[in-house]
Design an enzyme around this catalytic site. Structure first.
Site, short mmCIF file in Angstrom:
data_model
loop_
_atom_site.label_atom_id
_atom_site.label_comp_id
_atom_site.label_asym_id
_atom_site.label_seq_id
_atom_site.Cartn_x
_atom_site.Cartn_y
_atom_site.Cartn_z
N LYS A 134 0.81 -1.22 0.00
CA LYS A 134 0.00 0.00 0.00
C LYS A 134 0.84 1.27 0.00
CE LYS A 134 -4.16 -1.86 0.10
NZ LYS A 134 -5.19 -1.59 -0.89
N ASP A 135 2.12 1.16 0.33
CA ASP A 135 3.00 2.33 0.22
C ASP A 135 3.00 2.87 -1.20
OD1 ASP A 135 3.66 1.79 2.83
OD2 ASP A 135 5.68 1.07 2.40
#
Length: 439
Positions: free
Chosen positions: A132-133
């Site tokens: 998700k970064d």
């Protein structure tokens, strides 16, 4: 010394003075709470009142639509360039997002008696510890490019944790205020990580439907209106699938040298699955994409497979323990038709597979990774995927987020997962198949 005062008296007075200081009440220094944060905390405790707040509704998530498709095509930037040459000094942790390694899982394959080549795309190597970064960075950059946001603004996001960690990291480095709306189910490790990154965390009931007035999604909409903040909204932001279309999938195609038979990923928002599938099918003719969805969720197709687990009895729209994947609505960034196959998984097999991955491959992965790998294994077994085939599995996050959950024997037992059976599945060859319905 004042005239007429003896040395003894002066000494006594000095002692009294020191004692008075010693016993004087300590001044209490209390950090001033940012008025924006104070207001957000107040709103979390207040029931929604349409008469006072005006009409607010949860966004209309409809699955992949024409508007999202148009934005997706317009905003693609082509393959992300760069890498992580170890000899180069990075400017910030933002340079450590993307370009994650792939690992051959030969030991797990041996334990499970699998003959195909098993590869893992290991996303906990991202700076914030998860896949998700990538979307956090891309969504913020897109909003900056469009002029929608600037440093100092308030960002608000409804999340199951990993997107929140990624956004909190990006916000900390770029100078934004960050408010995270998070269901109670999500781990304390995620909360503590986001707090350390400077985010304010507001918890909501896990059982709340996504569009209910007490849900994390609804709360984020209320806060944005009241505070003048910005919800980037991972559930419908084109930057979500684009991060994987321009980035993750390009990396996989290059790392595999264009040789890949099956790509397997779980569906949460669906951005990862959608972006991966669209690009890999362009780059690698014949590749098949397999999507994994936990029982309790409604994302899988055809719809009837979501009704109930024949093995455990887990029903549609009932609570499950695995975090970060599956939903009770269809996010707009999810194009369910890009998957050639859908596989459903249960909590018990997911957590057993998590521990098997840790034990046999030394990959310190998170809970949804167990679901993905359990789904991959089920698909391999049921479709007789054997020698000469290459299967890649995306492992989305890290065990850092779950040290007090599936990594903890006590939590496993208290949550209804037998450690005796889990250890058998991890350590005894053939036990996983017997325990989870293969033989």
């Amino acid at each position: 010394m004042p005239a007429g005062m003896s040395k003894l008296a002066a000494s006594a007075m000095s002692g009294v003075s020191r004692g008075a200081r010693a016993f004087a009440p300590h001044r209490r220094f209390i950090a001033t709470v940012d008025p924006v944060i104070q207001r957000a905390r107040e709103m979390q405790k207040m029931k929604y009142d349409e008469a006072k707040e005006g009409k607010i509704r949860a966004p209309d998530y409809v699955g992949w639509d024409a508007e999202l498709d148009a934005d997706f095509k317009k905003l693609t930037v082509g393959p992300v360039k760069g890498g992580r040459p170890y000899q180069k000094i990075c400017d910030s942790a933002l340079d450590l997002i993307g370009f994650t390694p792939m690992v051959r899982m030969s030991r797990l394959a041996k334990h499970l008696d699998v003959e195909c080549e098993l590869l893992a795309k290991v996303e906990f190597f991202n700076a914030g510890g998860s896949v998700k970064d990538r979307i956090a960075k891309r969504m913020v950059e897109e909003a900056e490019k469009s002029g929608r946001i600037k440093p100092g603004d308030i960002l608000i996001e409804a999340t199951s944790g990993n997107t929140g960690v990624g956004l909190s990291l990006v916000a900390a480095l770029k100078g934004y205020k960050m408010i995270i709306c998070l269901p109670q189910k999500m781990s304390g490790e995620k909360v503590n990580t986001m707090k350390c990154l400077g985010a304010e965390i507001l918890r909501t009931p896990t059982e709340a439907a996504w569009d209910a007035e007490d849900s994390h999604i609804f709360l984020s909409a209320r806060l944005a209106k009241d505070l003048g903040g910005h919800v980037l909204d991972q559930y419908k932001h084109p930057g979500n699938p684009l991060a994987h279309y321009d980035g993750t999938a390009e990396e996989i195609a290059e790392q595999c040298e264009g040789k890949l038979d099956y790509m397997i990923a779980s569906a949460g928002t669906g951005g990862t699955l959608t972006g991966l599938a669209k690009k890999l099918k362009e780059k690698i003719p014949g590749v098949k994409v397999v999507a994994v969805d936990p029982y309790g969720s409604i994302l899988a197709l055809p719809a009837e497979v979501n009704e109930k687990s024949a093995r455990t009895g887990q029903e549609k729209l009932s609570a499950y323990h695995v975090e970060g994947i599956g939903y009770d609505f269809i996010p707009t960034v999810l194009d369910r038709d890009v998957a050639d196959h859908w596989v459903k998984t249960d909590d018990d097999e997911a957590f057993a597979m998590c521990r098997a991955l840790v034990r046999h491959e030394g990959l310190l992965i998170g809970g949804s990774c167990g679901s993905t790998m359990a789904g991959a294994y089920r698909f391999i077994r049921e479709n007789n995927i054997g020698k000469g085939k290459r299967v890649a599995v995306l492992l989305a996050d890290s065990s850092r987020n779950y040290m007090s959950k599936f990594m903890d024997d006590g939590w496993m037992e208290a949550s209804g997962f037998s450690m005796e059976k889990t250890n058998q599945a991890v350590n005894e060859k053939g036990a996983y198949d017997k325990l989870f319905g293969f033989k």
